[in-house]
Motif scaffolding. Sequence first.
Motif, mmCIF file in Angstrom:
data_model
loop_
_atom_site.group_PDB
_atom_site.id
_atom_site.type_symbol
_atom_site.label_atom_id
_atom_site.label_comp_id
_atom_site.label_asym_id
_atom_site.label_seq_id
_atom_site.Cartn_x
_atom_site.Cartn_y
_atom_site.Cartn_z
ATOM 1 N N ASP A 48 0.839 -1.198 0.000
ATOM 2 C CA ASP A 48 0.000 0.000 0.000
ATOM 3 C C ASP A 48 0.873 1.246 0.000
ATOM 4 O OD1 ASP A 48 -2.244 -1.508 0.003
ATOM 5 O OD2 ASP A 48 -2.783 -1.162 2.104
ATOM 6 N N PRO A 49 0.459 2.278 -0.721
ATOM 7 C CA PRO A 49 1.280 3.495 -0.764
ATOM 8 C C PRO A 49 1.265 4.248 0.569
ATOM 9 C CG PRO A 49 -0.800 3.838 -1.923
ATOM 10 C CD PRO A 49 -0.749 2.387 -1.573
ATOM 11 N N LEU A 50 2.411 4.759 0.945
ATOM 12 C CA LEU A 50 2.552 5.612 2.125
ATOM 13 C C LEU A 50 3.023 6.983 1.633
ATOM 14 C CD1 LEU A 50 4.431 3.117 4.469
ATOM 15 C CD2 LEU A 50 2.066 3.851 4.722
ATOM 16 N N ASP A 51 2.120 7.905 1.543
ATOM 17 C CA ASP A 51 2.446 9.225 1.016
ATOM 18 C C ASP A 51 3.007 10.107 2.125
ATOM 19 O OD1 ASP A 51 1.533 8.643 -1.558
ATOM 20 O OD2 ASP A 51 -0.535 9.047 -0.978
ATOM 21 N N VAL A 52 4.168 10.673 1.840
ATOM 22 C CA VAL A 52 4.799 11.598 2.782
ATOM 23 C C VAL A 52 4.311 13.011 2.475
ATOM 24 C CG1 VAL A 52 6.965 12.534 3.647
ATOM 25 C CG2 VAL A 52 6.820 10.136 2.970
ATOM 26 N N LYS A 53 3.793 13.674 3.482
ATOM 27 C CA LYS A 53 3.364 15.056 3.321
ATOM 28 C C LYS A 53 4.386 15.992 3.956
ATOM 29 C CE LYS A 53 -1.567 13.962 3.163
ATOM 30 N NZ LYS A 53 -2.903 14.240 3.739
ATOM 31 N N VAL A 54 4.491 17.174 3.408
ATOM 32 C CA VAL A 54 5.432 18.151 3.950
ATOM 33 C C VAL A 54 4.640 19.227 4.680
ATOM 34 C CG1 VAL A 54 7.223 17.728 2.250
ATOM 35 C CG2 VAL A 54 5.443 19.391 1.736
#
Length: 609
Positions: free
Chosen positions: A31-37
């Motif tokens: 599953d994708p783990l999106d990193v947010k800034v």
Amino acid sequence: MAYDAHADDVPDSSNSFYLPGVAPRDFQTGDPLDVKVNKLSSTKTQLPYDYYYLKFCKPTKVLNSAENLGEVLRGDRIENSVYTFQMRQEQSCKVVCWQKLDAESAKNFEEKIDDEYRVNMILDNLPVAVLRQRWDGVQSTTYEHGFRVGFKGNYAGSKEEKYFINKLSIAPNSINHEYKEWNDENPQVSTCNENTKNLIQDSAALQEVDTDKEVVFTYDVSFKESNVKWASRWDTYLLMNDDQIHWFSIINSLMIVLFLSGMVAMIMMRTLYRDIANDNQLVTQDEAQEETGWKLVHGDVFRPPINSGLLCVYVGTGVQILAMTLVTMIFALLGFLSPSNRGGLMTAMVLLWVFMGLLAGYTSARLYKMFKGTEWKRITLKTAFMFPGILFAIFYVLNALIWEERSSGAVPFGTMFALVCLWFGISVPLVFVGSYLGYKKPAIEDPVKTNKIPRQIPEQAWYMKPSFSILIGGILPFGAVFIELFFILTSIWLNQYYYIFGFLFTVFLILMITCAEISVVLCYLQLCSEDYHWWWRAYLTAGSSALYLFLYSVFYFFTKLEITKFVSGILYFGYMLIASYAFFVVTGTIGFYASFWFVRKIYSSVKID
């Protein structure tokens, strides 16, 4: 430049307790783990900047996450990034992009490195933290929020100081990646092994910041199993150390309360039990002089004070802020305002303040009618506009300074307009509704009649002078909270989380009791010296603790903070002035109502000829 990301496996959350409104999210392998800034922040400037203010890798389209009012007011801008991981799939030397620094970009990097700015990212609603090992006799593990943009240093044999971009790892460092020919479709760097995709350590050099320097951004991902339960995953971030100090704060405050309670009990026993119940019994001459001093001013004690309308405004505003504070703390105790609910605390405070305008109008109108005032609409307007108007004026000036610095902490025009709409559209009408309801109520009757001619006040001893007694009165309330105040200031200005609302709520209750008791004690002493101008002094006695709060903030600024910019100093003292002003209104209102109840109690319980 490279980033090393270490992601913990998400534990089974089926049996775990979680905070209201924050549910666990399960991930499957791949599953994708999106990193947010989030933002660039610094404790040296207190001016946050947007992540993309620096020339980092930028997605084709920058998307802002939905932000609540509290996040915008705190300067949080949560945006998408080019960093995407796959659950339980490790990656090494993953090339993201290539950037060439122009003169402006290099200057921006150097300025942010000088000011010790930190990069804040978010993964699965958890902020990035860097592990730090300390050795103070025993080894301790701590985490710092975010990671530094870079550092300064010099090469061996050279005294010239250089700037270097950091990488995120357990120990921050910098890597100058090299490549033969850049291909956007399939970027390859010679500093990583083509087969293993691991960094070739011998070829790793530091990534220097300078005009026309080429920077290659890469990242590594590794997953390590964790035994931390989902419900406890925020414990690492929360400021929950030094419990012994917090307990010391509670004990210190309780000792002050017990001391004042003893004095109040003694006064009540002497005035009510000995004087009222045994009014006709013979007493010694000394006791008669002491116990009848306050009786002599019965005909003037309920005479309306000078500027009674202004007092009504401040009391009404104090009730509004006090109610907002108590309800906010209760919500925080129940877990609704956890750190994972970003901006929730600030949003709750603003909205509760708006809706508590009903209580402000009601309280000020009731008090104004007791003073036999007739222009209730004028008092209502002052209640609705005076305190928020002063705060908004200070906030507007500070926000203009932040805009001038191009900081993301500046509140946008749309949000400012929304705040004005909340003020004029909800708070002001509610103040008028509350004032209308309060003024319709029968006036509060005085327990004794007021003489037409004011009584002359005898010469007062030096220790009963208003300036001295008011300043003395604020010391004990401040003493009850100053230890906890240190942790609150640290959480606000040193980028730490504060979530020990159990301690805070207890300390706040002790503060309320202390303000009430010190006001009652000094009010009794004032009446015994035949000075019946107690209305404003009761308010100012407890309210003067705000002066000590502001002085402590000055001490904290010079001893704990490393703020270097002049604008940042103005922002600090501006916001602390707002906090001190609100503290003054709250504590003053508590002291006023305590003295109001006490005076009515003693004069309604004694028979006066």
